[in-house]
Design an enzyme around this catalytic site. Sequence first.
Site, mmCIF file in Angstrom:
data_model
loop_
_atom_site.group_PDB
_atom_site.id
_atom_site.type_symbol
_atom_site.label_atom_id
_atom_site.label_comp_id
_atom_site.label_asym_id
_atom_site.label_seq_id
_atom_site.Cartn_x
_atom_site.Cartn_y
_atom_site.Cartn_z
ATOM 1 N N LEU A 174 -11.861 2.463 8.094
ATOM 2 C CA LEU A 174 -11.232 3.126 9.237
ATOM 3 C C LEU A 174 -10.959 2.092 10.316
ATOM 4 O O LEU A 174 -11.831 1.300 10.671
ATOM 5 C CB LEU A 174 -12.158 4.192 9.832
ATOM 6 C CG LEU A 174 -12.704 5.277 8.894
ATOM 7 C CD1 LEU A 174 -13.599 6.229 9.697
ATOM 8 C CD2 LEU A 174 -11.570 6.037 8.223
ATOM 9 N N LYS A 175 -9.753 2.108 10.862
ATOM 10 C CA LYS A 175 -9.463 1.283 12.026
ATOM 11 C C LYS A 175 -10.073 1.967 13.244
ATOM 12 O O LYS A 175 -9.943 3.194 13.407
ATOM 13 C CB LYS A 175 -7.947 1.141 12.209
ATOM 14 C CG LYS A 175 -7.263 0.368 11.087
ATOM 15 C CD LYS A 175 -7.526 -1.125 11.182
ATOM 16 C CE LYS A 175 -6.640 -1.895 10.214
ATOM 17 N NZ LYS A 175 -6.874 -3.363 10.289
ATOM 18 N N ASN A 202 -10.307 -4.994 14.844
ATOM 19 C CA ASN A 202 -9.221 -5.940 15.151
ATOM 20 C C ASN A 202 -9.364 -6.548 16.547
ATOM 21 O O ASN A 202 -8.390 -6.661 17.295
ATOM 22 C CB ASN A 202 -7.851 -5.266 14.993
ATOM 23 C CG ASN A 202 -7.499 -4.996 13.535
ATOM 24 O OD1 ASN A 202 -7.490 -3.850 13.100
ATOM 25 N ND2 ASN A 202 -7.240 -6.031 12.764
ATOM 26 N N GLU A 225 -15.817 -4.831 11.030
ATOM 27 C CA GLU A 225 -14.931 -5.986 10.886
ATOM 28 C C GLU A 225 -14.341 -6.375 12.243
ATOM 29 O O GLU A 225 -13.890 -5.512 13.002
ATOM 30 C CB GLU A 225 -13.828 -5.596 9.898
ATOM 31 C CG GLU A 225 -12.884 -6.692 9.487
ATOM 32 C CD GLU A 225 -11.830 -6.134 8.521
ATOM 33 O OE1 GLU A 225 -12.074 -5.088 7.878
ATOM 34 O OE2 GLU A 225 -10.751 -6.748 8.429
ATOM 35 N N ASP A 250 -12.614 -11.538 10.179
ATOM 36 C CA ASP A 250 -11.293 -11.540 9.560
ATOM 37 C C ASP A 250 -10.406 -12.518 10.349
ATOM 38 O O ASP A 250 -10.285 -13.687 9.980
ATOM 39 C CB ASP A 250 -10.740 -10.104 9.569
ATOM 40 C CG ASP A 250 -9.340 -9.995 8.988
ATOM 41 O OD1 ASP A 250 -8.817 -10.989 8.485
ATOM 42 O OD2 ASP A 250 -8.743 -8.890 9.039
ATOM 43 N N LYS A 274 -8.108 -13.662 3.484
ATOM 44 C CA LYS A 274 -6.673 -13.435 3.295
ATOM 45 C C LYS A 274 -6.012 -14.785 3.121
ATOM 46 O O LYS A 274 -6.022 -15.597 4.058
ATOM 47 C CB LYS A 274 -6.070 -12.728 4.518
ATOM 48 C CG LYS A 274 -6.601 -11.323 4.733
ATOM 49 C CD LYS A 274 -6.057 -10.729 6.014
ATOM 50 C CE LYS A 274 -6.564 -9.296 6.192
ATOM 51 N NZ LYS A 274 -6.316 -8.779 7.545
HETATM 52 MG MG MG Z 1 -9.042 -6.770 9.503
#
Ligand code: MG
Length: 379
Positions: A174-175, A202, A225, A250, A274
């Site tokens: 979930l954001k 984020n 995260e 991240d 990533k």
């Molecule tokens: Mg992320």
Amino acid sequence: MGLEAIELSWLDLHLRRPHRTSYGTDVARPVVLVRVRGDGLEGWGECAAFAAPTYTEEYAAGAWAVTVDHLAPRLLAAGVGEAGPDRPDGWVAWAAEVADAVAGVVGHPMAKAALELAVVDARLRAGGWPLADALGVTAPSVEAGAVVGTRDTVDEVVAEVAALVEAGYGRVKLKIDRGWDLEPVRAVRDAFGSLRLQVDANGAYGGEDAAHLAGLDRFGLLCLEQPCPADDLAGSAAVAARLDTPVCLDESITSPARLEICLALGAGDMVCLKPGRVGGLGPALAIHDRCLEAGVPLWCGGMLETGLARAANAALAGLPGMALPGDLGGGDRFEEGDPAGALAVTDGRVAVWRGPGVGPVPDPDRLAVVTTARATVTA
Ligand code: MG
């Protein structure tokens, strides 16, 4: 491989469902596609940069410009592949040669990674090897993971998670954002007691929010995260020290060198990897290997890529350090259709690409429909 030309295509794609996070909403999802040619070989890569410089400082139009004006000319001048073992893992040497060729340009890891992916793809395609073989990944499939953006109501989030669970996903992310954190997470946890759940801020918080974020500890999350902005490593260390929930980095992990700083500071407990964000498959593998050695769990992130880069991500997700499911979703996320084909999720898993190269070659007919600009840089 004597490189003869590097061709760029601007794919005018749009997301079926807007991608809403703490840093903004993405609907347009332009993709800079790269094709390298030479010696009868060809390889494909794609750039992870989004339309706007809101996730990191890179953006698609900037990546296009720096590739045409600076990166492609340098790579064409340097060439790649004069030497190297005739084995699948020969790609590592070519990836390093690409990195060397463009090292004089500061930053722009996503643009560099697109060129590296295309060169690696050419190398693997020439030998008929899948990327998975080159990485030593033998698993036929890897676990899928879904991402749910911020929404207007908690009910929307719960309904969306229910649909994902119904579709077979065993891990959901979930954001979260300021003012959108404990409440939606509690609602999803109440509805799905055993679902593997994690959250992604984020960079919306700071170290001073550690006590508030500790409220997440009661929900049994796999990780929190990126709680703090990419360069706020001290803030992240404060959050990591306060929470029982592992902090996953991240945006902060931009290179193997940055990883070392994060490890030294205790800025996080795990890593979302990533390849685009760290400059390509070569640096991604280096970060993987270092994390494995240091006992830091990893998982593979996603950048709303086409089936080409998503196939590469699925292969990376099979590496031994990938301790958790990645952001590997299925289905076609583009209004216009995925030019490289969508990944399918079956029983909560995504098949690892076993054809030659890093992933499926984009379909020429589909490309013709969505390509709105082209550029060719020649040697
Ligand atoms: Mg992320």
